[in-house]
Design a protein around this motif. Structure first.
Motif, PDB file in Angstrom:
ATOM      1  N   HIS A   1      10.305  -9.935 112.831  1.00 19.47           N
ATOM      2  CA  HIS A   1      10.447  -8.482 112.930  1.00 19.47           C
ATOM      3  C   HIS A   1      10.595  -7.851 111.557  1.00 19.47           C
ATOM      4  O   HIS A   1      10.720  -6.645 111.439  1.00 19.47           O
ATOM      5  CB  HIS A   1      11.706  -8.150 113.749  1.00 19.47           C
ATOM      6  CG  HIS A   1      11.480  -8.256 115.202  1.00 19.47           C
ATOM      7  ND1 HIS A   1      12.457  -8.663 116.064  1.00 19.47           N
ATOM      8  CD2 HIS A   1      10.391  -8.002 115.963  1.00 19.47           C
ATOM      9  CE1 HIS A   1      11.984  -8.666 117.292  1.00 19.47           C
ATOM     10  NE2 HIS A   1      10.725  -8.275 117.257  1.00 19.47           N
TER      11      HIS A   1
ATOM     12  N   SER B   1      16.331 -16.625 102.496  1.00 25.71           N
ATOM     13  CA  SER B   1      15.416 -16.906 101.389  1.00 25.71           C
ATOM     14  C   SER B   1      15.173 -18.402 101.279  1.00 25.71           C
ATOM     15  O   SER B   1      14.082 -18.833 100.908  1.00 25.71           O
ATOM     16  CB  SER B   1      15.934 -16.300 100.084  1.00 25.71           C
ATOM     17  OG  SER B   1      17.114 -16.944  99.695  1.00 25.71           O
TER      18      SER B   1
ATOM     19  N   SER C   1      16.143 -14.591 111.891  1.00 28.22           N
ATOM     20  CA  SER C   1      16.746 -13.317 112.294  1.00 28.22           C
ATOM     21  C   SER C   1      18.256 -13.420 112.447  1.00 28.22           C
ATOM     22  O   SER C   1      18.953 -12.438 112.409  1.00 28.22           O
ATOM     23  CB  SER C   1      16.108 -12.819 113.587  1.00 28.22           C
ATOM     24  OG  SER C   1      16.673 -13.461 114.680  1.00 28.22           O
ATOM     25  N   ALA C   2      18.779 -14.635 112.606  1.00 31.52           N
ATOM     26  CA  ALA C   2      20.227 -14.751 112.730  1.00 31.52           C
ATOM     27  C   ALA C   2      20.865 -15.172 111.408  1.00 31.52           C
ATOM     28  O   ALA C   2      22.036 -15.511 111.375  1.00 31.52           O
ATOM     29  CB  ALA C   2      20.585 -15.760 113.825  1.00 31.52           C
ATOM     30  N   LEU C   3      20.098 -15.143 110.348  1.00 31.46           N
ATOM     31  CA  LEU C   3      20.608 -15.705 109.096  1.00 31.46           C
ATOM     32  C   LEU C   3      20.907 -14.638 108.051  1.00 31.46           C
ATOM     33  O   LEU C   3      20.323 -13.561 108.051  1.00 31.46           O
ATOM     34  CB  LEU C   3      19.581 -16.696 108.532  1.00 31.46           C
ATOM     35  CG  LEU C   3      19.147 -17.808 109.480  1.00 31.46           C
ATOM     36  CD1 LEU C   3      18.199 -18.748 108.756  1.00 31.46           C
ATOM     37  CD2 LEU C   3      20.344 -18.571 110.010  1.00 31.46           C
ATOM     38  N   ASP C   4      21.799 -14.982 107.135  1.00 33.89           N
ATOM     39  CA  ASP C   4      22.095 -14.070 106.029  1.00 33.89           C
ATOM     40  C   ASP C   4      20.995 -14.186 104.985  1.00 33.89           C
ATOM     41  O   ASP C   4      20.158 -15.094 105.040  1.00 33.89           O
ATOM     42  CB  ASP C   4      23.452 -14.431 105.427  1.00 33.89           C
ATOM     43  CG  ASP C   4      23.458 -15.815 104.858  1.00 33.89           C
ATOM     44  OD1 ASP C   4      23.449 -15.954 103.613  1.00 33.89           O
ATOM     45  OD2 ASP C   4      23.427 -16.782 105.648  1.00 33.89           O
ATOM     46  N   PRO C   5      20.960 -13.279 104.011  1.00 32.81           N
ATOM     47  CA  PRO C   5      19.834 -13.263 103.062  1.00 32.81           C
ATOM     48  C   PRO C   5      19.667 -14.565 102.303  1.00 32.81           C
ATOM     49  O   PRO C   5      18.530 -14.990 102.054  1.00 32.81           O
ATOM     50  CB  PRO C   5      20.206 -12.134 102.091  1.00 32.81           C
ATOM     51  CG  PRO C   5      21.171 -11.289 102.825  1.00 32.81           C
ATOM     52  CD  PRO C   5      21.888 -12.183 103.782  1.00 32.81           C
ATOM     53  N   ILE C   6      20.759 -15.226 101.966  1.00 31.27           N
ATOM     54  CA  ILE C   6      20.619 -16.466 101.201  1.00 31.27           C
ATOM     55  C   ILE C   6      19.931 -17.521 102.038  1.00 31.27           C
ATOM     56  O   ILE C   6      18.953 -18.134 101.611  1.00 31.27           O
ATOM     57  CB  ILE C   6      22.002 -16.958 100.751  1.00 31.27           C
ATOM     58  CG1 ILE C   6      22.622 -15.882  99.866  1.00 31.27           C
ATOM     59  CG2 ILE C   6      21.897 -18.269 100.014  1.00 31.27           C
ATOM     60  CD1 ILE C   6      24.106 -15.990  99.802  1.00 31.27           C
TER      61      ILE C   6
ATOM     62  N   MET D   1       9.236  -6.899 108.197  1.00 32.49           N
ATOM     63  CA  MET D   1       7.950  -6.663 107.537  1.00 32.49           C
ATOM     64  C   MET D   1       7.921  -7.279 106.151  1.00 32.49           C
ATOM     65  O   MET D   1       6.936  -7.883 105.743  1.00 32.49           O
ATOM     66  CB  MET D   1       7.687  -5.158 107.415  1.00 32.49           C
ATOM     67  CG  MET D   1       7.514  -4.440 108.740  1.00 32.49           C
ATOM     68  SD  MET D   1       6.240  -5.199 109.733  1.00 32.49           S
ATOM     69  CE  MET D   1       7.218  -5.799 111.053  1.00 32.49           C
TER      70      MET D   1
ATOM     71  N   GLN E   1      14.415 -18.888 117.665  1.00 36.79           N
ATOM     72  CA  GLN E   1      15.113 -17.777 117.034  1.00 36.79           C
ATOM     73  C   GLN E   1      16.571 -18.121 116.757  1.00 36.79           C
ATOM     74  O   GLN E   1      17.080 -17.946 115.659  1.00 36.79           O
ATOM     75  CB  GLN E   1      15.026 -16.560 117.949  1.00 36.79           C
ATOM     76  CG  GLN E   1      15.839 -15.382 117.463  1.00 36.79           C
ATOM     77  CD  GLN E   1      15.538 -14.134 118.262  1.00 36.79           C
ATOM     78  OE1 GLN E   1      14.802 -14.171 119.234  1.00 36.79           O
ATOM     79  NE2 GLN E   1      16.106 -13.023 117.860  1.00 36.79           N
ATOM     80  N   LYS E   2      17.221 -18.609 117.808  1.00 35.68           N
ATOM     81  CA  LYS E   2      18.625 -18.990 117.640  1.00 35.68           C
ATOM     82  C   LYS E   2      18.657 -20.467 117.298  1.00 35.68           C
ATOM     83  O   LYS E   2      18.021 -21.256 117.976  1.00 35.68           O
ATOM     84  CB  LYS E   2      19.353 -18.747 118.956  1.00 35.68           C
ATOM     85  CG  LYS E   2      20.708 -18.067 118.810  1.00 35.68           C
ATOM     86  CD  LYS E   2      21.433 -18.010 120.135  1.00 35.68           C
ATOM     87  CE  LYS E   2      22.627 -18.919 120.090  1.00 35.68           C
ATOM     88  NZ  LYS E   2      23.002 -19.502 121.353  1.00 35.68           N
TER      89      LYS E   2
ATOM     90  N   SER F   1      27.030 -24.188 109.330  1.00 35.26           N
ATOM     91  CA  SER F   1      26.872 -22.732 109.409  1.00 35.26           C
ATOM     92  C   SER F   1      25.529 -22.416 110.049  1.00 35.26           C
ATOM     93  O   SER F   1      24.658 -23.281 110.164  1.00 35.26           O
ATOM     94  CB  SER F   1      26.929 -22.127 108.015  1.00 35.26           C
ATOM     95  OG  SER F   1      25.659 -22.218 107.415  1.00 35.26           O
ATOM     96  N   GLY F   2      25.361 -21.159 110.455  1.00 40.49           N
ATOM     97  CA  GLY F   2      24.132 -20.759 111.124  1.00 40.49           C
ATOM     98  C   GLY F   2      22.889 -21.105 110.320  1.00 40.49           C
ATOM     99  O   GLY F   2      21.914 -21.646 110.854  1.00 40.49           O
ATOM    100  N   GLY F   3      22.927 -20.819 109.028  1.00 35.05           N
ATOM    101  CA  GLY F   3      21.773 -21.080 108.186  1.00 35.05           C
ATOM    102  C   GLY F   3      21.483 -22.571 108.086  1.00 35.05           C
ATOM    103  O   GLY F   3      20.330 -23.009 108.137  1.00 35.05           O
TER     104      GLY F   3
END
Ligand SMILES: Nc1ncnc2c1ncn2[C@@H]1O[C@H](COP(=O)(O)OP(=O)(O)OP(=O)(O)O)[C@@H](O)[C@H]1O
Ligand SMILES: Nc1ncnc2c1ncn2[C@@H]1O[C@H](COP(=O)(O)OP(=O)(O)OP(=O)(O)O)[C@@H](O)[C@H]1O
Ligand SMILES: [Mg+2]
Ligand SMILES: [Mg+2]
Lengths: 285, 291, 251, 296, 251
Positions: C204, C184, C176-181, C206, C92-93, C149-151
């Motif tokens: 988590h 995707s 779950s820890a990432l921004d939409p970009i 849907m 997850q992380k 960066s996180g992503g």
């Protein structure tokens, strides 16, 4: 595939090596304990614990030395723990970037390497002479407190380092001041690690002889010290004196006294361990 | 509130400052007393003479035999305690059942609490004869058996503090490594030990400090014979043993012979200072890499 | 038909806590399966059973059989290290090692004793490209992974896992820890990897489950309530519990 | 410096003299239970440093006071008197399996221990030609101890004149272990340690320079002076300041009266009757010169 | 019109790294504002400026003015502890103290020196009720907070913040570690709390931003690209960058 085999072999061998090392450490311990116990346990009775020293091995007791050790233990802990933890907290939480702290850091590491006897000479000068404590329990405790301070400081720092930042942030975010955050969250959360350092440090302090002799601890003390300004002796000094006597019966006394000294250490470690396990259980990240 | 905070910070700084006062005090004691020594004995003799016999009629004041003895016993002790202690730490942390870890760790800590007189006699009466069967040329008193026994004494310092450091490595790193198919051995040495290097180095420094400062074991088992040698099979004397012997002995206070202990003390101080700076440097290098 | 992965009557206890209750499932190769369900229902626990990541946990106890390519992975003879190389995992992380990007990717090879530079270089390029990270980092492979960066870190973790050529990829809330970009990008990646791998993803989200998966499994309090083609699950679930959960009308 | 509390007497100094002072203190307190006597062992030098500052009443000394220590006392206006309280014999010992070395002369000892012996006298046959050509390993007390000073003075001629390549220890029990474990060992240390370890080590007779007969060390031979020259006197030093207190006067009197009996009980050799009477006379004079201070 | 919160020309540097570039904004009381933007664009940094949580960070440097109720919070006279009581904060990862539920909630009071049992009890009930957690935990207030599920932990953190009666609530991705049920609970909560508080929420979830916020601010590389009513932002943004980000056509 063969590489994996090799990895497994290495892993297995290391595991057995690890077991071997642990068993080695433990068996040395067992050998020590057994040989001391076999030699000395029969000598231990109530009279041995409650008698004054004597030149007759069979009459001699350890009461003043035992009480002296307990005094030293309590006072040394009482002096070194608050100062050591405070220093560790300062270095880790306040003084990270300033020069004073950098200087302190090297300085403390250096102090950890200064042999105990030099602390004895220092204690004689500062506590014994300048602060006029003479050869009292207080002078001895202050000296030992300085001696173990570096260990307490260093382990406090390492323990505090391991506390996650989220805990600090939660506390700051609720309006807690720095000190409130430290005293209510960070220090309790790191207590387990701090205790390990304190156990090791105090175990060392109560085994010391030379610095105490230099500061002015005696050997033949036919009374029980009743206050921090009293003259005193401690178990290791008594043990060392007995060990170096020509008569073999004193060797038995020494072994018996070592058992008592170890018991004192066990009780102390037991208390500390109880606290460590309690605290470490509570904080699982 | 704010004033209270300032006050507390000042109080904490003051506590931290006590260590500075201690250093100043130690330096004061050492320098003021060894001043007289170096006024009589030139520094060049102190550093180059290969004999240390201040208490003999034919006095020589070469500190190197004591330095050699100190180095020798410390190196032997660390050479035993570092691999064994670190192995125990890793074993307890990665392999052993948590229950075992919980009971073995404090048991080993007892080793650090056994009076060093006991270790000394153990070295003399058990370890030396045993080693003599392996190395017949081993003398009855030697750096080897003193160093090895000292190594046993400092094992718990390394094992306990290193174990604490390994324990504090985030679980996520551990899982990353296992998830890649690493064995516990690989996980320990490639991921955990580097990540915990700061704490491990601290434990080793403390262990070295304790070894350097130990007197009783060396006094009993190593022979108190200053010897400029790197041979672990012969008797030696260390700086601290010498200092203890003289400071609790019959030598008259204020004499040149007595002042030698401060000259020896200051040498040791410089010695540990250099050692600490080296380890600081190592630590910094490691931390740059891993933070 | 041959299944990539089969779980038969799996029961997991933590001490006396029964957290997976008689779960069975079969997964076909080259599919993406999403595990959904409320917090604490056992998704992660079940996922981690599939590459035996729970082995080291105290009090963990498993009954039942898990087969990968027809072989029981809890068999005595199975080497867990081998297994984990075959069944990669992303957490997850993002949890890169505090080492360079390059060293992170080749970790899995190095622990197999592969140290030949040409192989390593090749693997780094291939895995980073597979993880859609190559373009962003190719000039800076010596940089510490912690500076990403996180992503990017999460994609690096995926690349690291791909380096050992696993056939199954387990992902526990990888976005779950990432921004939409970044999210995707990871989703696209899952889509691309499907042709080589069998993928299980816990999520988590849907929408995410609907977007990326072929099959969805809904867990609730340790039970596998329902498992079906994603399309079916999200439009016409059999169980009302599933219906309620998916539409957020739960609890 | 001790106000209030029970009357007390503080003794410090040599660890060699310690057992005697401890024994005296114990017996003294048995008859004077209200007095506290403490004994430390910070070494003769450490003791004199406290002694010259008036911090202790009595110093145990395994050697006579040195000039620096004496002038320190003078500088602080402290007068003192010294009393001999016992003899400590030094036993020459070898490994029990050593069959050849049964006696030795002072000259031979000198040849073995003098500084020029270093790196040259290394085998037994160099001392006596019919002894074996085997390495000899030397053991002796630490260089800062009174025993070392006395031995070198008695054997080599000057205190501290000694070869340096021997194994030393402050702790005679360690030397016992060393000699007992090495069949080529040769060492010397306190008689009491030999007496308590006769099963492990063998004593060597020293040929008395006057009578030319070999004499083995024992309490008797040391006492009747036939074991010569290897026995040394032990002292206590008392300040005049302390004599202001009645308990100290009583204690010293008790010490001199009983030291003969008590020193033998801890393994040392008592003074002869004549020597004792000299010390008694010295004490009487000292006490008279410093009368007890009348309490205001 | 009186604003609850005004930021004027805020610039933030970490050392030489310029991470917030001349950002100004004004927020009205009793509104919910969402901060959106790709990872690393400065959302958290800006949020943390608002209750001075960055004060302790090395190398952090801020220029500009931030006013709460018209008063500059970076004024020398302002007591930062007071300020943080007034401006509560909830973090991405639930971070309860390793203490009981009860002690977690009353922490903010205890550090103010309030120890009277009746007040504490009252506060615990009120805050837990506000955070929609009361029913689930009321019989077990002595239980360790670490035994709660992730969603419960996060609501506990919100309750803990509410206990000191803040007027502004800052939430940094409060639901990113939560399952949909917990998430919707937190979202409902935000909705309910709006009547008493001014709320700012950082989120990566566009749907969430759309659902809960009145105003949305889009950050990109340290710039505040656009800020407008949420309805407008999501249907008819002024900037193409915003458009691209919201629709996921970015990068
Ligand atoms: N190491 C452990 N020891 C004991 N119990 C555990 C452990 N890990 C998980 N559990 C318990 O097992 C149950 C299932 O946990 P799991 O982590 O699998 O849930 P999850 O579905 O992944 O939840 P989330 O969505 O929050 O990640 C929970 O009740 C949890 O408390
Ligand atoms: N403590 C710090 N020291 C130095 N630089 C920092 C620190 N915290 C953040 N930064 C830098 O500031 C920039 C903005 O970071 P910030 O955490 O505000 O981003 P964010 O928008 O919250 O991203 P995310 O969505 O990943 O949480 C980033 O480039 C980051 O690397
Ligand atoms: Mg999970
Ligand atoms: Mg952020």
């Amino acid at each position: 595939m063969s590489e994996v085999n090799w990895n497994r072999i290495k892993d297995r061998s290391f595991k057995y090596f690890g077991i071997g090392c642990t068993v080695f450490g433990l068996s040395v311990l067992v050998v020590f304990l057994l040989s001391i116990i076999i030699q000395g346990v029969a000598r231990i009775d109530w009279d041995f614990i409650t008698s004054m020293p004597s030149r007759f091995a069979e009459k001699a007791g350890i009461l003043p030395a035992l009480i002296g050790t307990l005094w030293i233990l309590v006072l040394t802990a009482a002096i070194s723990i608050p100062i050591g933890v405070a220093s560790g907290v300062y270095l880790e939480e306040y003084g990270k970037k300033n020069r004073f702290a950098k200087f302190l850091e090297i300085n403390i590491a250096n102090l950890a390497g200064v042999p105990s006897i030099i602390y004895g000479l220092l204690g004689l000068e500062i506590f014994g002479r300048i602060m006029a404590m003479g050869g009292s329990i207080l002078a001895g405790s202050c000296t030992l407190a300085l001696l173990i301070l570096p260990v307490v400081i260093v382990s406090t720092r390492e323990a505090i380092k391991a506390v996650p930042d989220t805990l600090r942030q939660a506390s700051y975010g609720l309006g807690a001041s720095k000190w409130q955050t430290l005293s209510r969250q960070v220090i309790p959360a790191s207590a387990g690690g701090i205790v390990t350092g304190i156990i090791l440090a105090i175990s060392r302090a109560i085994g010391e002889t030379a610095p105490l002799i230099v500061v002015g601890a005696l050997v033949f003390v036919p009374f029980v010290p009743s206050g921090p300004m009293d003259q005193f002796t401690v178990l290791p000094i008594q043990i060392f004196n007995w060990v170096s006597r020509p008569e073999k019966e004193f060797g038995v006394n020494a072994a018996a006294a070592i058992i008592i000294l170890l018991l004192v250490t066990f009780v102390m470690n037991g208390i500390a361990l109880y606290l460590r396990n309690r605290w470490q259980k509570k904080i699982k990240w | 509130m704010r004033r209270k905070e300032k006050f507390i910070e000042a109080l904490l700084a003051l506590c931290a400052g006590i260590s500075v006062f201690t250093t100043v005090g130690i330096l004061y004691v050492l320098v003021s007393e060894s001043y007289g020594f170096f006024a009589t004995v030139p520094l060049s003799e102190f550093l180059t003479d290969d004999q240390w016999t201040p208490l003999f009629a034919d006095q020589h004041f070469g500190i190197m035999p004591l330095v050699a003895g100190t180095l020798l016993t410390t190196v032997i002790a660390i050479a035993l305690a570092l691999p064994v202690g670190l192995t125990i730490a890793i074993y307890l942390n990665e392999y052993a059942h948590p229950k075992l870890r919980k009971s073995v760790k404090p048991a080993l800590e007892v080793l650090a609490a056994i009076p060093t007189v006991v270790y000394g006699y153990f070295a003399l009466t058990v370890v030396t004869p045993f080693l003599q069967q392996i190395f017949p040329e081993l003398a009855g008193f030697s750096a080897l058996s003193a160093g090895l026994v000292m190594g046993v004494m400092i094992i718990p310092i390394i094992s306990s503090l290193s174990e604490d450091a390994l324990f504090a490595v985030p679980k996520s790193l551990r899982e990353a490594s296992y998830g890649m198919g690493a064995t516990p051995f690989q996980t320990s040495f490639k991921v955990l030990v580097p990540a915990a290097s700061s704490g491990i180095i601290v434990s080793v420094i403390l262990a070295i400090s304790r070894a350097v400062g130990e007197t009783m074991i060396v006094a009993i088992a190593a022979g108190q014979q200053p010897n400029l040698t790197a041979n672990p099979f012969v008797p030696i004397e260390t700086i601290t043993t010498y200092i203890v012997q003289v400071s609790t002995g019959d030598v008259e206070r204020g004499s040149l012979e007595y002042k030698t202990i401060f000259a020896a003390g200051i040498t040791l101080f410089i010695f540990t200072f250099i050692l600490n700076n080296i380890s600081f440097w190592i630590k910094k290098k490691f931390l740059q890499k891993y933070e | 038909m041959s299944y990539k992965l089969e779980a038969e009557n799996i029961n997991v206890h933590y001490g006396s806590n029964h957290v997976i209750k008689n779960v069975s499932m079969k997964l076909q190769p080259n599919t993406v399966t999403a595990f959904i369900g409320p917090s604490g229902c056992g998704k992660s626990t079940f996922l981690r059973c599939l590459n035996r990541m729970n082995d080291y946990i105290d009090l963990f106890h498993l009954d039942g059989k898990i087969k990968v390519d027809g072989k029981n992975i809890y068999d005595k003879k199975v080497r867990v290290e081998e297994l984990r190389k075959q069944i990669g995992m992303v957490f997850q992380k993002p949890n890169p090692f505090p080492k360079s990007i390059y060293e992170n990717v080749v970790y899995g090879l190095r622990i197999q004793g592969i140290n030949k530079k040409s192989i390593l270089d090749e693997t780094v390029e291939r895995s980073l490209q597979q993880a859609a990270l190559w373009e962003e980092v190719k000039d800076d492979l010596k940089k510490s992974a912690l500076q990403l960066s996180g992503g990017q870190q999460q994609r690096l973790c995926i690349a690291r896992t791909l380096a050992t050529n696993p056939t199954v990829l387990l992902m526990d809330e990888p976005a779950s820890a990432l921004d939409p970009i970044s999210t995707s990008k990871v989703e696209e990646l899952i889509h691309d990897l499907k042709k080589d791998l069998t993928i299980i993803i816990v999520t988590h989200n849907m929408q995410q489950a609907a977007r990326v998966s072929d099959t969805t499994a809904f867990f609730y309090l340790g039970d596998l309530v329902e498992m079906d083609a994603t399309k079916v699950m999200f439009t016409n679930p059999r169980e009302t519990q599933t219906q309620n959960y998916i539409t957020g009308r739960f609890g | 410096d001790k106000k209030g509390g029970p009357p007390s007497i503080s003794i410090d100094g040599s660890s060699t003299v310690f057992p005697v002072s401890e024994a005296v203190a114990e017996e003294f307190m048995a008859v004077n239970p209200n007095v506290r006597v403490t004994v430390g062992e910070s070494g003769t030098g450490g003791g004199f440093s406290k002694f010259s500052n008036g911090k202790i009443d009595i110093n145990d000394a395994s050697r006579p006071i040195k000039s620096k220590e004496d002038s320190a006392c003078k500088a602080n206006n402290i007068a003192y008197e010294s009393f001999m309280v016992a003899y400590d014999g030094m036993a020459i010992v070898v490994h029990p399996s050593n069959t050849w070395c049964n006696d030795i002369t002072v000259e031979e000892l000198k040849r073995l221990w003098e500084p020029s012996a270093r790196d040259s006298i290394m085998t037994w046959n160099q001392i006596r030609s019919d002894w074996p050509v085997e390495q000899i390993r030397l053991f002796g007390p630490g260089t800062q101890s009174g025993t070392f000073d006395y031995f070198t003075e008695a054997i080599v001629g000057t205190a501290k004149e000694c070869r340096t390549d021997y194994t030393a220890s402050e702790d005679d029990n360690v030397l016992v272990q060393g000699v007992a474990a090495d069949k080529n060992a040769f060492g010397y240390f306190g008689l009491a340690y030999y007496n308590n370890n006769k099963d492990k080590i063998k004593a060597v007779a020293v040929i008395n320079p006057k009578s030319a007969t070999p004499v083995l060390p024992s309490i008797e031979t040391v006492k009747n002076k036939s074991y010569s020259p290897l026995s040394r006197p032990l002292f206590i030093y008392v300040t005049d300041l302390a004599l202001e207190r009645q308990e100290v006067r009583d204690f010293i009197q008790f010490y001199i009266d009983n030291c003969a009996k008590l020193s033998e009980s801890v393994g040392y050799v008592s003074l002869s009757v004549e020597e004792l009477s000299i010390e008694e006379a010295k004490l009487a004079k000292f006490l008279e010169a410093h009368p007890v201070k009348t309490a205001q």
